[in-house]
Design an enzyme around this catalytic site. Structure first.
Site, PDB file in Angstrom:
ATOM      1  N   LYS A  79       0.834  -1.203   0.000  1.00  0.00           N
ATOM      2  CA  LYS A  79       0.000   0.000   0.000  1.00  0.00           C
ATOM      3  C   LYS A  79       0.867   1.250   0.000  1.00  0.00           C
ATOM      4  O   LYS A  79       1.906   1.313   0.675  1.00  0.00           O
ATOM      5  CB  LYS A  79      -0.901  -0.026   1.231  1.00  0.00           C
ATOM      6  CG  LYS A  79      -1.889   1.127   1.352  1.00  0.00           C
ATOM      7  CD  LYS A  79      -2.703   0.961   2.627  1.00  0.00           C
ATOM      8  CE  LYS A  79      -3.702   2.080   2.840  1.00  0.00           C
ATOM      9  NZ  LYS A  79      -4.459   1.889   4.095  1.00  0.00           N
ATOM     10  N   SER A 154      -9.055   2.149   3.663  1.00  0.00           N
ATOM     11  CA  SER A 154      -8.201   2.840   2.716  1.00  0.00           C
ATOM     12  C   SER A 154      -7.237   1.927   1.972  1.00  0.00           C
ATOM     13  O   SER A 154      -6.510   2.383   1.101  1.00  0.00           O
ATOM     14  CB  SER A 154      -7.405   3.920   3.456  1.00  0.00           C
ATOM     15  OG  SER A 154      -6.585   3.351   4.460  1.00  0.00           O
ATOM     16  N   SER A 178      -9.193  -0.365   7.774  1.00  0.00           N
ATOM     17  CA  SER A 178      -8.734  -0.125   6.413  1.00  0.00           C
ATOM     18  C   SER A 178      -8.225  -1.339   5.654  1.00  0.00           C
ATOM     19  O   SER A 178      -8.017  -1.248   4.449  1.00  0.00           O
ATOM     20  CB  SER A 178      -7.641   0.959   6.405  1.00  0.00           C
ATOM     21  OG  SER A 178      -8.191   2.218   6.658  1.00  0.00           O
TER      22      SER A 178
END
Length: 465
Positions: A79, A154, A178
């Site tokens: 990420k 996220s 997330s």
């Protein structure tokens, strides 16, 4: 015949050790799949040359014979919030578009040392601030099962990549759900470890952190494989000092004591309520001892927002004066709110966090696990404003965090390990997530139970894409 890109990490690891295929072949297939699914916009950047070079070195090692590293030759993504040495880490923000770290995050370094090969950085909302994976820097990431709804956030890019066969394992981060929210939206698995189980040194204030670096995959076994590599003590992390040994294991669902939390002070979509009730009934049919409980996690939302917005103001506040036009408008609202929160507000949030921890501890003194839906409604439309009420059963509820995912952000506040696994598809063809929480440092027990539940649910991700 299954494409190599669709094979899981454990399948690939076994194939390498049997010389059934090579890391170069696998990396080529993963890169080809990623190119073919550019429409999903799951990656901020790709590193194909370095990935193929790493795969070639892994192939040479494999040809020599002997023991191979645990993650030998496995493609994985990181990420874009997580530091990667020599590769831009933009945080999904134009304000950090040129930032290139000179060191890896602990989890990235451990994965690299175990033989995994990073091939790309996955998308994230700006500084991970919202439940949609979109940002001014790269645009919108799409759910692989429907372009009309969010993949969650996220760590949305990571979940989308996994669901579409763009790598078998991924590193995400989880500050309020997330990894678990996008896992539920995309039909993948996301584990939020105990606070400190995976060192995370990026926070400015490590003592009040609730953000976890977290493993993601398409199944529980692959998630465990990555977790076992990245977990463990680090003297620089105040919560990663002398960890309690995770001695308990879960061998059977029979006799497993599950506290069932269908609602957490929030309304639940009728379809999610019915499908979640069916899922917990399936576990009860296998011998689990299920008792319904009540916890009002939604009431924590104002305190969670104080923590979140104060941290965002500390991280991005300086950009308001100089680069406001470059920031996501929803981030601007959070940062401005953060500047208005007082020290007393932050102290009250800490006290609420403590009360929530005690409540969860009391439940887990009587039960082995807490189970719930991961989300109270199916994936939301892209148009959902994170600052506005969400519709549940056609009726406006509270804001997104209190109404859609109180189950997940609560365990960021308390530090308990939690996992989301897919349990079924809904009538519209979207996956449904099932959430489980265990005592601190009991990830092995949690993963055991999740693997057993996974067998019962028999969810087939391939049916969705």
């Amino acid at each position: 015949m299954t494409d190599l890109a669709d094979l899981g990490a454990m399948d690939l690891a076994r194939g390498y050790r049997r010389n059934e295929f090579s890391p170069v072949e696998v990396m080529q297939d993963v890169l080809a799949r990623t190119e073919a699914r550019r429409d999903l916009n799951a990656f901020v950047s790709m590193q194909p040359e370095a990935a193929l070079e790493g795969a070639s070195a892994a192939e040479t090692l494999q040809q020599k014979g002997g023991d191979l590293p645990v993650l030998h030759g496995l493609p994985y993504s990181v990420k874009d919030l997580t530091l990667t040495r020599g590769v831009a880490t933009t945080m999904g923000s134009k304000t950090a578009a040129d930032f290139v770290p000179d060191e890896d995050a602990v989890a990235v370094a451990r994965a690299r040392a175990a033989g995994a090969i990073m091939f790309g950085k996955t998308t994230t909302p700006e500084f991970g601030h919202k439940i949609h994976t979109s940002s001014p820097l790269f645009g919108r990431t799409l759910n692989p099962h429907s372009p009309d709804v969010t993949p969650g956030g996220s760590s949305g890019g990571a979940a989308v990549a996994l669901a579409a066969g763009m790598g078998p394992i991924a590193l995400g981060t989880d500050g309020g759900g997330s990894v678990r929210i996008p896992s539920a939206c995309c039909g993948t698995v996301g584990l939020k470890p105990t606070l400190g189980s995976v060192p995370n040194l990026q926070a400015g204030d490590l003592f009040s952190s609730n953000v976890h670096v977290a493993p993601m995959a398409r199944n529980v076994a692959d998630t465990r494989l990555l977790f076992d590599v990245i977990r463990g003590f680090d003297r620089r992390d105040p919560f990663g000092q002398a960890q309690m040994p995770a001695l308990r294991r879960c061998q059977s669902l029979k006799g497993l004591r599950i506290a069932w939390l269908p609602q957490a002070g929030n309304p639940v979509d009728h379809s999610i309520a019915a499908l979640s009730a069916k899922a917990i009934a399936q576990l009860a049919a296998e011998g689990a001892e299920v008792e319904e409980i009540e916890l009002d996690f939604a009431a924590l939302e104002p305190h969670f927002m104080v923590v979140l917005e104060t941290l965002l103001a500390a991280r991005a506040g300086a950009a308001l004066d100089t680069r406001r036009a470059d920031l996501d408008p929803t981030l601007v609202v959070h940062v401005e709110n953060g500047h208005r929160h007082s020290a007393l507000d932050l102290a009250a949030a800490g006290a609420a966090r403590t009360r929530a921890f005690k409540q969860v501890q009391e439940v887990l003194a009587r039960f082995d696990l807490i189970a719930s839906p991961t989300l109270s409604a199916p994936p939301l439309p892209h148009s959902q404003d994170p600052h506005e009420p969400v519709l549940i059963n056609g009726i406006p509820a509270r804001r997104v965090r209190a109404s859609w995912y109180p189950y997940t952000f609560a365990t960021n506040m308390t530090g308990h390990p939690s996992i989301s696994i897919p349990c079924c598809w809904d009538s519209t063809g979207l996956p449904v997530g099932f959430h489980m929480t265990a005592p601190w440092y009991q990830e092995d027990f949690l993963l055991d139970a999740a693997a057993l539940a996974e067998q019962v649910f028999d969810f087939n991700l391939a049916a969705g894409h």
